[in-house]
Design a protein around this motif. Sequence first.
Motif, PDB file in Angstrom:
ATOM      1  N   HIS A  34       8.215   2.657   2.813  1.00  0.00           N
ATOM      2  CA  HIS A  34       8.525   3.986   2.279  1.00  0.00           C
ATOM      3  C   HIS A  34       9.854   3.972   1.531  1.00  0.00           C
ATOM      4  O   HIS A  34       9.967   4.535   0.445  1.00  0.00           O
ATOM      5  CB  HIS A  34       8.560   5.017   3.416  1.00  0.00           C
ATOM      6  CG  HIS A  34       8.791   6.403   2.934  1.00  0.00           C
ATOM      7  ND1 HIS A  34      10.059   6.953   2.849  1.00  0.00           N
ATOM      8  CD2 HIS A  34       7.939   7.346   2.475  1.00  0.00           C
ATOM      9  CE1 HIS A  34       9.969   8.177   2.381  1.00  0.00           C
ATOM     10  NE2 HIS A  34       8.690   8.437   2.139  1.00  0.00           N
ATOM     11  N   ARG A  35      10.860   3.283   2.082  1.00  0.00           N
ATOM     12  CA  ARG A  35      12.165   3.214   1.410  1.00  0.00           C
ATOM     13  C   ARG A  35      12.074   2.459   0.083  1.00  0.00           C
ATOM     14  O   ARG A  35      12.856   2.710  -0.824  1.00  0.00           O
ATOM     15  CB  ARG A  35      13.200   2.564   2.330  1.00  0.00           C
ATOM     16  CG  ARG A  35      13.689   3.488   3.425  1.00  0.00           C
ATOM     17  CD  ARG A  35      14.885   2.910   4.169  1.00  0.00           C
ATOM     18  NE  ARG A  35      14.618   1.620   4.798  1.00  0.00           N
ATOM     19  CZ  ARG A  35      14.085   1.457   6.001  1.00  0.00           C
ATOM     20  NH1 ARG A  35      13.759   2.509   6.727  1.00  0.00           N
ATOM     21  NH2 ARG A  35      13.892   0.246   6.496  1.00  0.00           N
ATOM     22  N   SER A  36      11.125   1.552  -0.034  1.00  0.00           N
ATOM     23  CA  SER A  36      10.942   0.840  -1.295  1.00  0.00           C
ATOM     24  C   SER A  36      10.250   1.711  -2.338  1.00  0.00           C
ATOM     25  O   SER A  36      10.428   1.514  -3.536  1.00  0.00           O
ATOM     26  CB  SER A  36      10.111  -0.422  -1.074  1.00  0.00           C
ATOM     27  OG  SER A  36      10.814  -1.338  -0.274  1.00  0.00           O
ATOM     28  N   VAL A  37       9.459   2.672  -1.879  1.00  0.00           N
ATOM     29  CA  VAL A  37       8.698   3.544  -2.774  1.00  0.00           C
ATOM     30  C   VAL A  37       9.467   4.821  -3.101  1.00  0.00           C
ATOM     31  O   VAL A  37       9.453   5.285  -4.233  1.00  0.00           O
ATOM     32  CB  VAL A  37       7.325   3.882  -2.149  1.00  0.00           C
ATOM     33  CG1 VAL A  37       6.571   4.901  -2.974  1.00  0.00           C
ATOM     34  CG2 VAL A  37       6.500   2.615  -1.954  1.00  0.00           C
ATOM     35  N   HIS A  47      11.050   3.354 -10.795  1.00  0.00           N
ATOM     36  CA  HIS A  47      10.336   2.137 -11.175  1.00  0.00           C
ATOM     37  C   HIS A  47       9.008   1.951 -10.435  1.00  0.00           C
ATOM     38  O   HIS A  47       8.391   0.895 -10.533  1.00  0.00           O
ATOM     39  CB  HIS A  47      11.229   0.911 -10.947  1.00  0.00           C
ATOM     40  CG  HIS A  47      11.562   0.688  -9.506  1.00  0.00           C
ATOM     41  ND1 HIS A  47      12.576   1.354  -8.869  1.00  0.00           N
ATOM     42  CD2 HIS A  47      10.989  -0.103  -8.585  1.00  0.00           C
ATOM     43  CE1 HIS A  47      12.615   0.971  -7.605  1.00  0.00           C
ATOM     44  NE2 HIS A  47      11.662   0.085  -7.406  1.00  0.00           N
ATOM     45  N   VAL A  48       8.572   2.960  -9.691  1.00  0.00           N
ATOM     46  CA  VAL A  48       7.327   2.882  -8.928  1.00  0.00           C
ATOM     47  C   VAL A  48       6.298   3.840  -9.531  1.00  0.00           C
ATOM     48  O   VAL A  48       6.617   4.990  -9.837  1.00  0.00           O
ATOM     49  CB  VAL A  48       7.574   3.228  -7.441  1.00  0.00           C
ATOM     50  CG1 VAL A  48       6.275   3.268  -6.671  1.00  0.00           C
ATOM     51  CG2 VAL A  48       8.541   2.229  -6.812  1.00  0.00           C
ATOM     52  N   ASN A  49       5.094   3.359  -9.701  1.00  0.00           N
ATOM     53  CA  ASN A  49       3.994   4.177 -10.215  1.00  0.00           C
ATOM     54  C   ASN A  49       2.967   4.382  -9.116  1.00  0.00           C
ATOM     55  O   ASN A  49       2.625   3.435  -8.403  1.00  0.00           O
ATOM     56  CB  ASN A  49       3.330   3.487 -11.408  1.00  0.00           C
ATOM     57  CG  ASN A  49       4.273   3.347 -12.568  1.00  0.00           C
ATOM     58  OD1 ASN A  49       4.673   4.343 -13.160  1.00  0.00           O
ATOM     59  ND2 ASN A  49       4.654   2.125 -12.896  1.00  0.00           N
ATOM     60  N   LEU A  50       2.494   5.611  -8.980  1.00  0.00           N
ATOM     61  CA  LEU A  50       1.461   5.941  -8.001  1.00  0.00           C
ATOM     62  C   LEU A  50       0.206   6.394  -8.727  1.00  0.00           C
ATOM     63  O   LEU A  50       0.269   7.246  -9.614  1.00  0.00           O
ATOM     64  CB  LEU A  50       1.933   7.061  -7.069  1.00  0.00           C
ATOM     65  CG  LEU A  50       3.130   6.777  -6.178  1.00  0.00           C
ATOM     66  CD1 LEU A  50       3.478   8.015  -5.360  1.00  0.00           C
ATOM     67  CD2 LEU A  50       2.866   5.605  -5.264  1.00  0.00           C
ATOM     68  N   PHE A  51      -0.910   5.817  -8.336  1.00  0.00           N
ATOM     69  CA  PHE A  51      -2.206   6.171  -8.908  1.00  0.00           C
ATOM     70  C   PHE A  51      -3.132   6.620  -7.793  1.00  0.00           C
ATOM     71  O   PHE A  51      -3.093   6.070  -6.694  1.00  0.00           O
ATOM     72  CB  PHE A  51      -2.847   4.963  -9.606  1.00  0.00           C
ATOM     73  CG  PHE A  51      -2.153   4.552 -10.857  1.00  0.00           C
ATOM     74  CD1 PHE A  51      -2.631   4.957 -12.085  1.00  0.00           C
ATOM     75  CD2 PHE A  51      -1.023   3.753 -10.816  1.00  0.00           C
ATOM     76  CE1 PHE A  51      -1.992   4.576 -13.261  1.00  0.00           C
ATOM     77  CE2 PHE A  51      -0.376   3.361 -11.979  1.00  0.00           C
ATOM     78  CZ  PHE A  51      -0.864   3.773 -13.201  1.00  0.00           C
ATOM     79  N   VAL A  52      -3.955   7.604  -8.072  1.00  0.00           N
ATOM     80  CA  VAL A  52      -5.058   7.971  -7.192  1.00  0.00           C
ATOM     81  C   VAL A  52      -6.307   7.547  -7.938  1.00  0.00           C
ATOM     82  O   VAL A  52      -6.601   8.066  -9.021  1.00  0.00           O
ATOM     83  CB  VAL A  52      -5.075   9.476  -6.867  1.00  0.00           C
ATOM     84  CG1 VAL A  52      -6.314   9.832  -6.057  1.00  0.00           C
ATOM     85  CG2 VAL A  52      -3.810   9.860  -6.110  1.00  0.00           C
ATOM     86  N   VAL A  72      -8.424   6.095  -3.258  1.00  0.00           N
ATOM     87  CA  VAL A  72      -7.517   4.968  -3.116  1.00  0.00           C
ATOM     88  C   VAL A  72      -6.216   5.326  -3.816  1.00  0.00           C
ATOM     89  O   VAL A  72      -6.220   5.705  -4.993  1.00  0.00           O
ATOM     90  CB  VAL A  72      -8.120   3.688  -3.741  1.00  0.00           C
ATOM     91  CG1 VAL A  72      -7.121   2.551  -3.727  1.00  0.00           C
ATOM     92  CG2 VAL A  72      -9.398   3.305  -3.013  1.00  0.00           C
ATOM     93  N   VAL A  73      -5.112   5.223  -3.077  1.00  0.00           N
ATOM     94  CA  VAL A  73      -3.778   5.437  -3.654  1.00  0.00           C
ATOM     95  C   VAL A  73      -3.177   4.051  -3.868  1.00  0.00           C
ATOM     96  O   VAL A  73      -3.059   3.265  -2.933  1.00  0.00           O
ATOM     97  CB  VAL A  73      -2.879   6.268  -2.712  1.00  0.00           C
ATOM     98  CG1 VAL A  73      -1.481   6.402  -3.311  1.00  0.00           C
ATOM     99  CG2 VAL A  73      -3.497   7.637  -2.466  1.00  0.00           C
ATOM    100  N   MET A  74      -2.834   3.760  -5.113  1.00  0.00           N
ATOM    101  CA  MET A  74      -2.236   2.475  -5.445  1.00  0.00           C
ATOM    102  C   MET A  74      -0.755   2.673  -5.730  1.00  0.00           C
ATOM    103  O   MET A  74      -0.368   3.598  -6.433  1.00  0.00           O
ATOM    104  CB  MET A  74      -2.916   1.861  -6.659  1.00  0.00           C
ATOM    105  CG  MET A  74      -4.327   1.417  -6.393  1.00  0.00           C
ATOM    106  SD  MET A  74      -5.087   0.659  -7.834  1.00  0.00           S
ATOM    107  CE  MET A  74      -5.426   2.125  -8.815  1.00  0.00           C
ATOM    108  N   ILE A  75       0.050   1.789  -5.175  1.00  0.00           N
ATOM    109  CA  ILE A  75       1.486   1.776  -5.406  1.00  0.00           C
ATOM    110  C   ILE A  75       1.763   0.560  -6.258  1.00  0.00           C
ATOM    111  O   ILE A  75       1.533  -0.576  -5.829  1.00  0.00           O
ATOM    112  CB  ILE A  75       2.266   1.685  -4.084  1.00  0.00           C
ATOM    113  CG1 ILE A  75       1.923   2.844  -3.164  1.00  0.00           C
ATOM    114  CG2 ILE A  75       3.767   1.606  -4.352  1.00  0.00           C
ATOM    115  CD1 ILE A  75       2.448   2.700  -1.746  1.00  0.00           C
ATOM    116  N   LEU A  76       2.242   0.791  -7.478  1.00  0.00           N
ATOM    117  CA  LEU A  76       2.495  -0.302  -8.402  1.00  0.00           C
ATOM    118  C   LEU A  76       3.933  -0.254  -8.889  1.00  0.00           C
ATOM    119  O   LEU A  76       4.314   0.640  -9.646  1.00  0.00           O
ATOM    120  CB  LEU A  76       1.553  -0.227  -9.604  1.00  0.00           C
ATOM    121  CG  LEU A  76       0.066  -0.347  -9.295  1.00  0.00           C
ATOM    122  CD1 LEU A  76      -0.754  -0.102 -10.548  1.00  0.00           C
ATOM    123  CD2 LEU A  76      -0.242  -1.706  -8.717  1.00  0.00           C
ATOM    124  N   PRO A  77       4.765  -1.197  -8.455  1.00  0.00           N
ATOM    125  CA  PRO A  77       6.114  -1.260  -8.986  1.00  0.00           C
ATOM    126  C   PRO A  77       6.066  -1.694 -10.450  1.00  0.00           C
ATOM    127  O   PRO A  77       5.217  -2.508 -10.838  1.00  0.00           O
ATOM    128  CB  PRO A  77       6.817  -2.326  -8.146  1.00  0.00           C
ATOM    129  CG  PRO A  77       5.862  -2.730  -7.079  1.00  0.00           C
ATOM    130  CD  PRO A  77       4.522  -2.204  -7.436  1.00  0.00           C
TER     131      PRO A  77
END
Length: 82
Positions: A34-37, A47-52, A72-77
């Motif tokens: 969580h701290r990284s996101v 610098h973090v992108n979130l996609f559903v 699906v939730v994707m976390i993409l730095p």
Amino acid sequence: MLRACCDGASELDLVAASVRAALEELERRHPSLHRSVCDETGAVRRHVNLFVNTSHVRDRDGLDTALAPGDVVMILPAVSGG
């Protein structure tokens, strides 16, 4: 890079009604991830992108984007380089 924050897992199963609720659950279960996101205010780091599924949350309702079973939730730095 984020897998190190969740014992190497590439996927996590969470039950949440929204992206915000998913991030709150992530904070409880994997605080270092969580701290990284998210920053200290709870906002998603720049610098973090979130996609559903295939849609960026900024093109939907942001962190209030509703989630349905099977989403699906994707976390993409962001990646940069030359």
